[in-house]
Write a protein that holds these residues in place. Structure first.
Motif, short mmCIF file in Angstrom:
data_model
loop_
_atom_site.label_atom_id
_atom_site.label_comp_id
_atom_site.label_asym_id
_atom_site.label_seq_id
_atom_site.Cartn_x
_atom_site.Cartn_y
_atom_site.Cartn_z
N ALA A 20 2.62 -43.22 8.60
CA ALA A 20 3.79 -42.36 8.77
C ALA A 20 3.41 -40.98 9.30
CB ALA A 20 4.54 -42.22 7.44
N ALA A 21 2.13 -40.73 9.47
CA ALA A 21 1.67 -39.40 9.88
C ALA A 21 1.93 -39.18 11.37
CB ALA A 21 0.18 -39.26 9.58
N ARG A 22 2.56 -38.08 11.70
CA ARG A 22 2.91 -37.76 13.09
C ARG A 22 1.69 -37.64 13.98
NH1 ARG A 22 2.58 -36.85 17.62
NH2 ARG A 22 3.75 -35.39 18.87
N HIS A 23 0.57 -37.15 13.47
CA HIS A 23 -0.59 -36.95 14.33
C HIS A 23 -1.19 -38.26 14.82
CE1 HIS A 23 -2.52 -37.63 10.45
NE2 HIS A 23 -3.64 -37.87 11.10
N LEU A 24 -0.74 -39.39 14.26
CA LEU A 24 -1.22 -40.69 14.69
C LEU A 24 -0.20 -41.44 15.55
CD1 LEU A 24 -2.90 -41.93 11.40
CD2 LEU A 24 -3.99 -40.92 13.39
N ALA A 25 0.90 -40.81 15.86
CA ALA A 25 1.95 -41.48 16.63
C ALA A 25 1.54 -41.66 18.08
CB ALA A 25 3.24 -40.68 16.56
N SER A 26 1.89 -42.79 18.65
CA SER A 26 1.63 -43.03 20.07
C SER A 26 2.66 -42.28 20.91
CB SER A 26 1.70 -44.52 20.38
OG SER A 26 3.04 -44.97 20.31
N LYS A 27 2.36 -42.14 22.20
CA LYS A 27 3.31 -41.49 23.10
C LYS A 27 4.63 -42.25 23.14
CE LYS A 27 3.66 -39.45 27.64
NZ LYS A 27 2.99 -39.13 28.89
N THR A 28 4.54 -43.58 23.15
CA THR A 28 5.76 -44.42 23.13
C THR A 28 6.56 -44.17 21.86
OG1 THR A 28 4.66 -46.12 24.44
CG2 THR A 28 6.62 -46.79 23.22
#
Length: 144
Positions: free
Chosen positions: A25-33
């Protein structure tokens, strides 16, 4: 998850969490998609609310795989609320510990691209909401 155990005829409650839930759920691990779709869903939800739409939620509908394309659609809550959608069985390897090539092809566009948040002095810089009230759309006395 909250669970309970019985010891000496007393029911004791306890809470536990698996660290990987927090990491996913961490934002820093979110993909560009993921980031692009998240903003699109949030924007669509606000526009639906301002248009007076209710009993619907924005949903992401895959339009094509090659190239990967998607659009925001409306999902009626009476069709999707409390409905579990499981992964297809052919996405999981026979031993139950991996994913198949079919799953990898489906999931690959969802994790493609990096979009780290901006940082300042080692801390991520997130959007600060203005929290401006909007005029009430529902009739007085209406509760959800």
């Amino acid at each position: 998850m909250i669970a309970g155990i019985v010891k000496d005829n007393l029911k004791l409650k306890y809470h536990w969490a698996v660290a990987d839930y927090l990491q996913r759920a961490a934002r820093h691990l979110a993909s560009k998609t993921d980031v692009e779709q998240s903003y699109a869903v949030g924007r669509a939800a606000v526009l639906m609310a301002l248009a007076g739409r209710n009993a619907v939620m924005p949903a992401i509908t895959r339009v094509s795989d090659k190239p990967y394309r998607w659009k925001i659609t409306e999902a009626p809550l009476d069709k999707v609320a409390n409905v579990e959608k499981k992964l297809p069985k052919d996405f999981i390897t026979k031993d139950g510990y991996g994913i198949t090539d079919k799953a990898r092809r489906y999931l690959a566009p969802l994790i493609r691209g990096e979009d780290p948040p901006p940082y300042k002095d080692g801390l991520p810089q997130y959007v600060r909401l203005k929290n401006v009230a909007v005029p009430r759309k529902l009739a007085a006395g209406f509760t959800v």
